[in-house]
Motif scaffolding. Structure first.
Motif, PDB file in Angstrom:
ATOM      1  N   MET A  96       0.976  -1.155   0.003  1.00  0.00           N
ATOM      2  CA  MET A  96      -0.006  -0.190  -0.074  1.00  0.00           C
ATOM      3  C   MET A  96       1.009   1.229  -0.120  1.00  0.00           C
ATOM      4  O   MET A  96       2.163   1.214   0.441  1.00  0.00           O
ATOM      5  CB  MET A  96      -1.050  -0.144   1.274  1.00  0.00           C
ATOM      6  CG  MET A  96      -0.280   0.272   2.619  1.00  0.00           C
ATOM      7  SD  MET A  96      -0.041   1.799   2.854  1.00  0.00           S
ATOM      8  CE  MET A  96      -1.589   2.108   3.833  1.00  0.00           C
ATOM      9  N   ASP A  97       0.395   2.411  -0.376  1.00  0.00           N
ATOM     10  CA  ASP A  97       1.035   3.610  -0.578  1.00  0.00           C
ATOM     11  C   ASP A  97       0.169   4.764   0.157  1.00  0.00           C
ATOM     12  O   ASP A  97       0.322   5.091   1.253  1.00  0.00           O
ATOM     13  CB  ASP A  97       1.633   3.818  -1.793  1.00  0.00           C
ATOM     14  CG  ASP A  97       2.612   5.029  -1.610  1.00  0.00           C
ATOM     15  OD1 ASP A  97       2.609   5.592  -0.672  1.00  0.00           O
ATOM     16  OD2 ASP A  97       3.165   5.290  -2.807  1.00  0.00           O
ATOM     17  N   ALA A 146      -5.594   4.700 -10.722  1.00  0.00           N
ATOM     18  CA  ALA A 146      -5.644   3.578  -9.967  1.00  0.00           C
ATOM     19  C   ALA A 146      -6.084   2.255 -10.379  1.00  0.00           C
ATOM     20  O   ALA A 146      -5.651   1.176  -9.936  1.00  0.00           O
ATOM     21  CB  ALA A 146      -6.124   4.083  -8.449  1.00  0.00           C
ATOM     22  N   ASP A 205      -5.976   5.585  -0.105  1.00  0.00           N
ATOM     23  CA  ASP A 205      -7.053   6.338  -0.631  1.00  0.00           C
ATOM     24  C   ASP A 205      -7.616   5.955  -1.980  1.00  0.00           C
ATOM     25  O   ASP A 205      -8.224   6.916  -2.470  1.00  0.00           O
ATOM     26  CB  ASP A 205      -6.499   7.563  -0.374  1.00  0.00           C
ATOM     27  CG  ASP A 205      -6.372   8.339   0.986  1.00  0.00           C
ATOM     28  OD1 ASP A 205      -7.544   7.816   1.797  1.00  0.00           O
ATOM     29  OD2 ASP A 205      -5.740   9.073   1.211  1.00  0.00           O
ATOM     30  N   GLY A 206      -7.024   5.114  -2.597  1.00  0.00           N
ATOM     31  CA  GLY A 206      -7.750   4.653  -3.748  1.00  0.00           C
ATOM     32  C   GLY A 206      -6.835   5.587  -5.130  1.00  0.00           C
ATOM     33  O   GLY A 206      -7.615   5.795  -6.055  1.00  0.00           O
ATOM     34  N   VAL A 207      -5.638   6.341  -4.646  1.00  0.00           N
ATOM     35  CA  VAL A 207      -5.134   7.027  -5.643  1.00  0.00           C
ATOM     36  C   VAL A 207      -3.779   6.444  -6.566  1.00  0.00           C
ATOM     37  O   VAL A 207      -3.804   6.461  -7.678  1.00  0.00           O
ATOM     38  CB  VAL A 207      -4.699   8.111  -4.948  1.00  0.00           C
ATOM     39  CG1 VAL A 207      -3.825   9.169  -5.843  1.00  0.00           C
ATOM     40  CG2 VAL A 207      -5.856   8.796  -4.401  1.00  0.00           C
ATOM     41  N   CYS A 208      -3.105   5.660  -5.559  1.00  0.00           N
ATOM     42  CA  CYS A 208      -1.793   5.130  -6.268  1.00  0.00           C
ATOM     43  C   CYS A 208      -1.880   3.709  -6.961  1.00  0.00           C
ATOM     44  O   CYS A 208      -1.083   3.474  -7.712  1.00  0.00           O
ATOM     45  CB  CYS A 208      -0.823   5.105  -4.880  1.00  0.00           C
ATOM     46  SG  CYS A 208      -1.114   3.656  -3.890  1.00  0.00           S
ATOM     47  N   LEU A 259      -8.642  -2.899  -5.639  1.00  0.00           N
ATOM     48  CA  LEU A 259      -7.822  -2.227  -4.742  1.00  0.00           C
ATOM     49  C   LEU A 259      -8.335  -2.553  -3.531  1.00  0.00           C
ATOM     50  O   LEU A 259      -9.287  -2.458  -2.841  1.00  0.00           O
ATOM     51  CB  LEU A 259      -7.932  -0.713  -4.897  1.00  0.00           C
ATOM     52  CG  LEU A 259      -7.869  -0.192  -6.274  1.00  0.00           C
ATOM     53  CD1 LEU A 259      -8.266   1.399  -6.438  1.00  0.00           C
ATOM     54  CD2 LEU A 259      -6.365  -0.234  -6.736  1.00  0.00           C
TER      55      LEU A 259
HETATM   56 FE1  FES Z   1      -3.229   3.503  -2.991  1.00  0.00          FE
HETATM   57 FE2  FES Z   1      -4.758   1.454  -2.529  1.00  0.00          FE
HETATM   58  S1  FES Z   1      -2.882   2.074  -1.342  1.00  0.00           S
HETATM   59  S2  FES Z   1      -4.628   2.856  -4.108  1.00  0.00           S
END
Ligand code: FES
Length: 342
Positions: free
Chosen positions: A38-39, A67, A42-45, A79
């Motif tokens: 995870m990074d 994403a 928030d559903g972005v990376c 995700l």
């Molecule tokens: Fe970044 Fe799920 S951790 S999209």
């Protein structure tokens, strides 16, 4: 309400976690000390992307297209930081388990029975220490340490997950480390250490006819799968072709008869290689893959057997111009971990 999520890592290790109602898979994993990639959370990376093979879930609408695209979502990509399960799920995680700071599980148990079923196979039954047994996906295998040696061998469960009593069909290999233990020294009450579960050979959700192909003790994972299908029920046609070298190598046909009785959509046939046999179907399984079980390729195929059998079946499909919808296989050789390349 809580759901069981099977996380299948790239290195073949499977870890089961509980996911509470409304909880994301990522949060549930971290709560249980599995550090999924995870990074942003928030559903972005897109770092937490995986593939959901089975189960129902909600992805919400908080993530961005970079994403996870609509096409990826339609293919079952998820995700884990957004995914909220509404049933048990199976998720492929595209990194090794060690990177997620989790490891393969280790359990211990006591030998409850060792019984030769034929000159070729031995049934081993183990009472696991945990009353609730072990979570695994029917079809998966586990390493069993061979007592009195530094070695382990890998065997598919022939029993159901979540049962204290686990069973295995083990090929009797003269001179083999596990065979030597089982035929010469094993006794009820012996302690065994087991490591797993592992492997990507497991029964997926059934959406079309299924063809199961078993070679010798490669029958084991199908016993576990069929037991589960009997429990859950299944309307899709399931046909098993079970091939052995000699007549008396056919084992567990009483169990197969029981499955056929309990599951009307299940049929099976047996095949014997030995030319001297009086068996009505002789030769290899590929000689008996008749059109009615091929459904013009609209089938999911599961195969567990030695490498030459896997190769022969692949060649057979090729020669017949049949491309099954999916093909899952487990190759095994006496000293090799199932699932590793031959
Ligand atoms: Fe970044 Fe799920 S951790 S999209």
């Amino acid at each position: 309400m809580s759901y069981t999520i099977a996380l299948n890592f790239e290195d073949g290790v499977t870890r089961f976690i509980g996911c509470k109602d409304g909880e994301t898979v990522l949060d549930a994993a971290y709560r249980q000390k599995v550090n999924l990639p995870m990074d942003c959370s928030d559903g972005v990376c897109g770092t937490c992307k995986g593939h959901c093979e089975q189960g129902d879930f909600d992805l919400g609408d908080e993530y961005i297209d970079e994403a996870l695209s609509d096409e990826e979502a339609a293919e079952g990509q998820v995700l884990t930081c957004q995914m909220v399960p509404s049933s048990d799920c199976v998720i492929q995680v595209p990194v090794a388990s060690t990177l997620c700071k989790t490891a393969v599980g280790r359990v211990e148990g006591t030998v409850a029975m060792v019984e030769p079923l034929s000159e070729d196979s031995i049934e081993l039954v183990v009472d696991l220490d945990e009353e609730e047994g072990l979570a695994f996906l029917p079809g998966q295998y586990i390493h069993i340490d061979v007592p009195g040696s530094e070695e382990h061998r890998s065997y598919s469960f022939s029993s159901l997950p979540g049962e204290q009593r686990a069973s295995f069909l083990i090929r009797n290999i003269p001179g083999g480390v596990m065979s030597g233990y089982l035929t010469e020294r094993a006794a009820v009450g012996d302690r065994l250490a087991l490591t797993g579960p592992m492997g990507s050979f497991y029964l997926r959700e059934i959406t079309r006819p299924v063809l199961m192909l078993a070679g010798g003790t490669g029958l084991a994972p199908f016993l576990s799968m069929l037991e589960q299908l009997v429990q859950k029920g299944c309307d899709a046609p399931i046909h098993l072709i079970y091939g052995v070298n000699k007549d008396d190598h056919l084992v567990k046909t009483d169990a197969l008869d029981g499955f056929a009785e309990a599951l009307p959509s299940f049929t099976y046939s047996t095949v014997v290689v030995d030319e001297a046999s009086d068996h009505p179907r002789k030769g290899y399984v590929t000689h008996h893959m008749d059109a009615e079980v091929m459904h013009d390729g609209d089938i999911d195929v599961y195969l567990c057997g030695p490498p030459p059998m896997v190769d022969a079946v692949l060649k057979h499909f090729d020669a017949e111009g049949i491309v099954p919808q999916s093909f899952h296989y487990e190759k095994f050789t006496p000293n090799q971990i199932p699932g590793e390349a031959a």
